[in-house]
Write an enzyme that holds these catalytic residues in place. Sequence first.
Site, short mmCIF file in Angstrom:
data_model
loop_
_atom_site.label_atom_id
_atom_site.label_comp_id
_atom_site.label_asym_id
_atom_site.label_seq_id
_atom_site.Cartn_x
_atom_site.Cartn_y
_atom_site.Cartn_z
N ASP A 150 6.92 6.61 -0.10
CA ASP A 150 8.22 5.92 -0.14
C ASP A 150 8.66 5.41 1.23
OD1 ASP A 150 8.41 6.29 -2.86
OD2 ASP A 150 9.45 8.21 -2.65
N ARG A 151 7.70 5.19 2.10
CA ARG A 151 7.97 4.64 3.45
C ARG A 151 8.83 5.59 4.32
NH1 ARG A 151 4.33 1.64 1.78
NH2 ARG A 151 4.43 -0.63 1.81
N LEU A 152 8.85 6.88 3.95
CA LEU A 152 9.59 7.84 4.77
C LEU A 152 8.59 8.48 5.75
CD1 LEU A 152 12.60 8.41 4.67
CD2 LEU A 152 12.14 10.44 3.31
N LYS B 179 0.87 -1.18 0.00
CA LYS B 179 0.00 0.00 0.00
C LYS B 179 0.90 1.22 0.00
CE LYS B 179 -2.82 2.42 3.45
NZ LYS B 179 -3.53 3.37 2.65
#
Length: 214
Positions: free
Chosen positions: A191-193, A8
Amino acid sequence: MDFQAIRKEYEDQGLDAKQLGDDPLAALSYWMQLATDKCPGSWFEPNAMSLATSDLEGNVTVRVVLLKGILTDGVQFFTNYDSIKGKQLAENPRAAVALHWPYLGRQVRIEGVTEKTSRSTSEEYFHSRPVGAQLSASVSRQSTLLPSRTELEQQKNLLATVTDGPVPLPDDWGGYLLRPARFEFWQGRSDRLHDRVVFTANESGSWDIVLLAP
Ligand SMILES: Cc1cc2nc3c(=O)[nH]c(=O)nc-3n(C[C@H](O)[C@H](O)[C@H](O)COP(=O)(O)O)c2cc1C
Protein backbone atom coordinates in the site's frame (compact mmCIF):
# COMPACT_ATOMS: atom_id res chain seq x y z
CA MET A 1 1.67 3.98 -23.42
CA ASP A 2 -0.35 4.24 -20.23
CA PHE A 3 2.23 4.85 -17.51
CA GLN A 4 -0.48 5.40 -14.91
CA ALA A 5 -1.60 1.78 -15.34
CA ILE A 6 1.84 0.42 -14.47
CA ARG A 7 1.60 -0.53 -10.81
CA LYS A 8 3.86 -2.87 -8.92
CA GLU A 9 2.91 -4.03 -5.45
CA TYR A 10 5.79 -4.24 -3.01
CA GLU A 11 5.92 -7.24 -0.73
CA ASP A 12 5.36 -6.49 2.89
CA GLN A 13 8.88 -7.16 4.08
CA GLY A 14 9.53 -4.49 6.68
CA LEU A 15 12.79 -2.76 7.45
CA ASP A 16 13.63 -2.33 11.10
CA ALA A 17 16.24 0.40 11.67
CA LYS A 18 17.93 -1.94 14.18
CA GLN A 19 18.61 -4.44 11.37
CA LEU A 20 20.86 -1.85 9.73
CA GLY A 21 23.10 -1.40 12.80
CA ASP A 22 24.90 1.87 13.44
CA ASP A 23 27.31 1.93 10.47
CA PRO A 24 25.59 2.77 7.17
CA LEU A 25 28.61 1.71 5.07
CA ALA A 26 28.50 -1.73 6.68
CA ALA A 27 24.73 -1.83 6.07
CA LEU A 28 25.33 -0.87 2.43
CA SER A 29 27.86 -3.70 2.08
CA TYR A 30 25.30 -6.11 3.49
CA TRP A 31 22.55 -4.89 1.15
CA MET A 32 24.97 -5.01 -1.79
CA GLN A 33 25.91 -8.60 -0.95
CA LEU A 34 22.24 -9.61 -0.83
CA ALA A 35 21.54 -7.70 -4.07
CA THR A 36 24.40 -9.60 -5.72
CA ASP A 37 23.35 -12.98 -4.32
CA LYS A 38 19.73 -12.47 -5.43
CA CYS A 39 20.62 -10.85 -8.77
CA PRO A 40 18.11 -12.11 -11.37
CA GLY A 41 20.69 -12.50 -14.15
CA SER A 42 23.88 -11.21 -15.72
CA TRP A 43 21.85 -8.55 -17.55
CA PHE A 44 21.36 -6.72 -14.25
CA GLU A 45 24.30 -4.89 -12.66
CA PRO A 46 23.61 -4.66 -8.92
CA ASN A 47 26.46 -2.14 -8.52
CA ALA A 48 25.03 0.30 -11.10
CA MET A 49 24.15 3.62 -9.48
CA SER A 50 22.80 6.94 -10.66
CA LEU A 51 25.29 9.70 -9.93
CA ALA A 52 24.07 13.30 -9.77
CA THR A 53 26.53 16.21 -9.95
CA SER A 54 26.10 19.93 -10.48
CA ASP A 55 28.09 23.01 -11.34
CA LEU A 56 28.20 26.17 -9.23
CA GLU A 57 25.29 27.68 -11.18
CA GLY A 58 23.07 24.82 -10.04
CA ASN A 59 22.90 22.98 -13.37
CA VAL A 60 22.38 19.34 -12.41
CA THR A 61 23.33 16.29 -14.47
CA VAL A 62 22.80 12.61 -13.75
CA ARG A 63 24.14 9.39 -15.26
CA VAL A 64 24.80 5.76 -14.31
CA VAL A 65 28.25 4.68 -13.09
CA LEU A 66 29.43 1.50 -11.42
CA LEU A 67 30.11 1.30 -7.72
CA LYS A 68 33.60 -0.21 -7.49
CA GLY A 69 34.33 -0.18 -3.79
CA ILE A 70 32.75 0.25 -0.37
CA LEU A 71 35.46 1.42 2.02
CA THR A 72 35.30 2.46 5.67
CA ASP A 73 35.20 6.13 4.63
CA GLY A 74 33.05 6.08 1.51
CA VAL A 75 32.16 4.57 -1.84
CA GLN A 76 34.32 4.52 -4.97
CA PHE A 77 33.65 4.88 -8.67
CA PHE A 78 35.95 5.41 -11.67
CA THR A 79 35.62 7.69 -14.64
CA ASN A 80 37.22 10.33 -16.83
CA TYR A 81 38.23 13.45 -14.90
CA ASP A 82 37.58 15.72 -17.91
CA SER A 83 34.07 14.39 -18.58
CA ILE A 84 30.99 16.46 -17.76
CA LYS A 85 30.78 14.86 -14.31
CA GLY A 86 34.52 15.33 -13.79
CA LYS A 87 34.32 19.04 -14.65
CA GLN A 88 31.29 19.52 -12.41
CA LEU A 89 32.98 17.70 -9.53
CA ALA A 90 36.06 19.92 -9.93
CA GLU A 91 33.79 22.96 -9.52
CA ASN A 92 31.50 21.48 -6.90
CA PRO A 93 32.63 18.25 -5.22
CA ARG A 94 29.20 17.55 -3.73
CA ALA A 95 27.43 14.59 -5.30
CA ALA A 96 24.56 12.18 -4.73
CA VAL A 97 24.09 8.57 -5.81
CA ALA A 98 21.12 6.21 -5.85
CA LEU A 99 21.20 2.44 -6.14
CA HIS A 100 18.00 0.55 -6.98
CA TRP A 101 17.39 -3.18 -6.75
CA PRO A 102 13.85 -3.69 -8.12
CA TYR A 103 13.80 -7.42 -7.28
CA LEU A 104 14.33 -6.57 -3.59
CA GLY A 105 12.10 -3.47 -3.63
CA ARG A 106 15.05 -1.54 -2.23
CA GLN A 107 16.82 1.74 -2.85
CA VAL A 108 19.84 3.34 -1.19
CA ARG A 109 20.60 7.06 -1.54
CA ILE A 110 23.91 8.59 -0.53
CA GLU A 111 24.88 12.26 -0.46
CA GLY A 112 28.31 13.63 0.31
CA VAL A 113 31.51 15.17 -0.94
CA THR A 114 33.83 13.60 -3.48
CA GLU A 115 37.59 13.59 -3.73
CA LYS A 116 39.89 12.00 -6.28
CA THR A 117 41.43 8.69 -5.28
CA SER A 118 45.22 8.42 -5.21
CA ARG A 119 46.94 7.72 -8.52
CA SER A 120 48.08 4.33 -7.21
CA THR A 121 44.45 3.37 -6.38
CA SER A 122 43.36 4.46 -9.86
CA GLU A 123 46.27 2.60 -11.42
CA GLU A 124 45.49 -0.59 -9.55
CA TYR A 125 41.86 -0.56 -10.65
CA PHE A 126 42.70 0.56 -14.21
CA HIS A 127 45.05 -2.38 -14.69
CA SER A 128 42.50 -4.82 -13.25
CA ARG A 129 40.16 -4.00 -16.17
CA PRO A 130 40.26 -5.99 -19.42
CA VAL A 131 42.95 -4.66 -21.79
CA GLY A 132 40.29 -3.62 -24.32
CA ALA A 133 38.65 -1.39 -21.70
CA GLN A 134 42.04 0.10 -20.77
CA LEU A 135 42.72 0.90 -24.44
CA SER A 136 39.26 2.44 -24.88
CA ALA A 137 39.66 4.66 -21.81
CA SER A 138 43.05 5.75 -23.14
CA VAL A 139 41.77 6.94 -26.50
CA SER A 140 38.35 8.27 -25.53
CA ARG A 141 38.17 11.92 -24.39
CA GLN A 142 34.91 11.17 -22.61
CA SER A 143 32.04 13.62 -23.19
CA THR A 144 33.85 15.64 -25.89
CA LEU A 145 32.47 15.88 -29.44
CA LEU A 146 33.26 12.75 -31.45
CA PRO A 147 33.76 13.61 -35.13
CA SER A 148 34.21 10.00 -36.22
CA ARG A 149 33.65 6.67 -34.47
CA THR A 150 35.80 4.94 -37.11
CA GLU A 151 38.72 7.18 -36.18
CA LEU A 152 38.28 6.36 -32.50
CA GLU A 153 38.33 2.63 -33.27
CA GLN A 154 41.44 3.10 -35.41
CA GLN A 155 43.16 4.96 -32.55
CA LYS A 156 42.31 2.12 -30.18
CA ASN A 157 43.65 -0.49 -32.60
CA LEU A 158 46.79 1.54 -33.22
CA LEU A 159 47.42 1.92 -29.48
CA ALA A 160 47.00 -1.84 -29.10
CA THR A 161 49.68 -2.48 -31.71
CA VAL A 162 52.21 0.04 -30.33
CA THR A 163 51.69 -0.79 -26.64
CA ASP A 164 54.34 -3.07 -25.35
CA GLY A 165 53.44 -4.12 -21.80
CA PRO A 166 50.77 -2.59 -19.59
CA VAL A 167 48.63 0.28 -20.93
CA PRO A 168 49.67 3.43 -19.01
CA LEU A 169 46.97 5.02 -16.85
CA PRO A 170 45.80 8.13 -18.74
CA ASP A 171 46.23 11.41 -16.81
CA ASP A 172 42.54 12.20 -17.23
CA TRP A 173 41.25 8.91 -15.84
CA GLY A 174 40.79 7.71 -12.26
CA GLY A 175 38.60 7.21 -9.26
CA TYR A 176 36.54 9.25 -6.86
CA LEU A 177 35.74 8.54 -3.26
CA LEU A 178 32.31 9.81 -2.23
CA ARG A 179 32.57 10.56 1.49
CA PRO A 180 29.00 10.24 2.70
CA ALA A 181 27.23 12.77 4.92
CA ARG A 182 23.78 11.21 4.54
CA PHE A 183 22.34 7.81 3.66
CA GLU A 184 18.79 6.72 3.11
CA PHE A 185 17.79 3.05 3.09
CA TRP A 186 14.38 2.52 1.46
CA GLN A 187 12.34 -0.65 1.58
CA GLY A 188 9.16 -0.88 -0.49
CA ARG A 189 6.10 -2.04 1.47
CA SER A 190 2.47 -2.81 0.74
CA ASP A 191 0.00 0.00 0.00
CA ARG A 192 2.97 2.32 -0.59
CA LEU A 193 3.58 2.61 3.17
CA HIS A 194 7.28 2.18 2.63
CA ASP A 195 10.09 2.23 5.19
CA ARG A 196 12.79 4.92 5.08
CA VAL A 197 15.75 4.96 7.45
CA VAL A 198 18.08 7.95 7.31
CA PHE A 199 21.62 8.18 8.69
CA THR A 200 23.15 11.64 9.05
CA ALA A 201 26.79 12.12 10.04
CA ASN A 202 27.10 14.09 13.29
CA GLU A 203 29.97 16.09 14.74
CA SER A 204 31.06 13.37 17.13
CA GLY A 205 31.89 11.12 14.20
CA SER A 206 28.91 8.79 14.51
CA TRP A 207 25.53 8.73 12.81
CA ASP A 208 22.13 10.06 13.84
CA ILE A 209 19.40 7.68 12.74
CA VAL A 210 15.81 8.73 12.06
CA LEU A 211 12.80 7.41 10.16
CA LEU A 212 11.09 9.42 7.43
CA ALA A 213 7.48 9.24 6.30
CA PRO A 214 7.16 7.45 2.97
C1 LIG B 1 25.29 0.41 -16.61
C2 LIG B 1 26.21 1.57 -16.88
C3 LIG B 1 27.41 1.65 -16.22
C4 LIG B 1 28.28 2.71 -16.46
N1 LIG B 1 29.42 2.81 -15.74
C5 LIG B 1 30.23 3.87 -15.90
C6 LIG B 1 31.37 4.05 -15.06
O1 LIG B 1 31.64 3.29 -14.12
N2 LIG B 1 32.17 5.13 -15.32
C7 LIG B 1 31.90 6.02 -16.31
O2 LIG B 1 32.66 6.97 -16.49
N3 LIG B 1 30.81 5.90 -17.09
C8 LIG B 1 29.96 4.86 -16.90
N4 LIG B 1 28.83 4.72 -17.67
C9 LIG B 1 28.57 5.75 -18.70
C10 LIG B 1 27.96 7.01 -18.03
O3 LIG B 1 26.59 6.78 -17.73
C11 LIG B 1 28.09 8.27 -18.88
O4 LIG B 1 27.59 8.06 -20.18
C12 LIG B 1 29.55 8.72 -19.01
O5 LIG B 1 30.27 8.55 -17.82
C13 LIG B 1 29.63 10.20 -19.43
O6 LIG B 1 28.95 10.95 -18.46
P1 LIG B 1 29.15 12.55 -18.33
O7 LIG B 1 29.23 13.10 -19.70
O8 LIG B 1 27.93 13.02 -17.59
O9 LIG B 1 30.40 12.80 -17.53
C14 LIG B 1 27.94 3.69 -17.42
C15 LIG B 1 26.72 3.61 -18.10
C16 LIG B 1 25.87 2.57 -17.81
C17 LIG B 1 24.52 2.53 -18.50
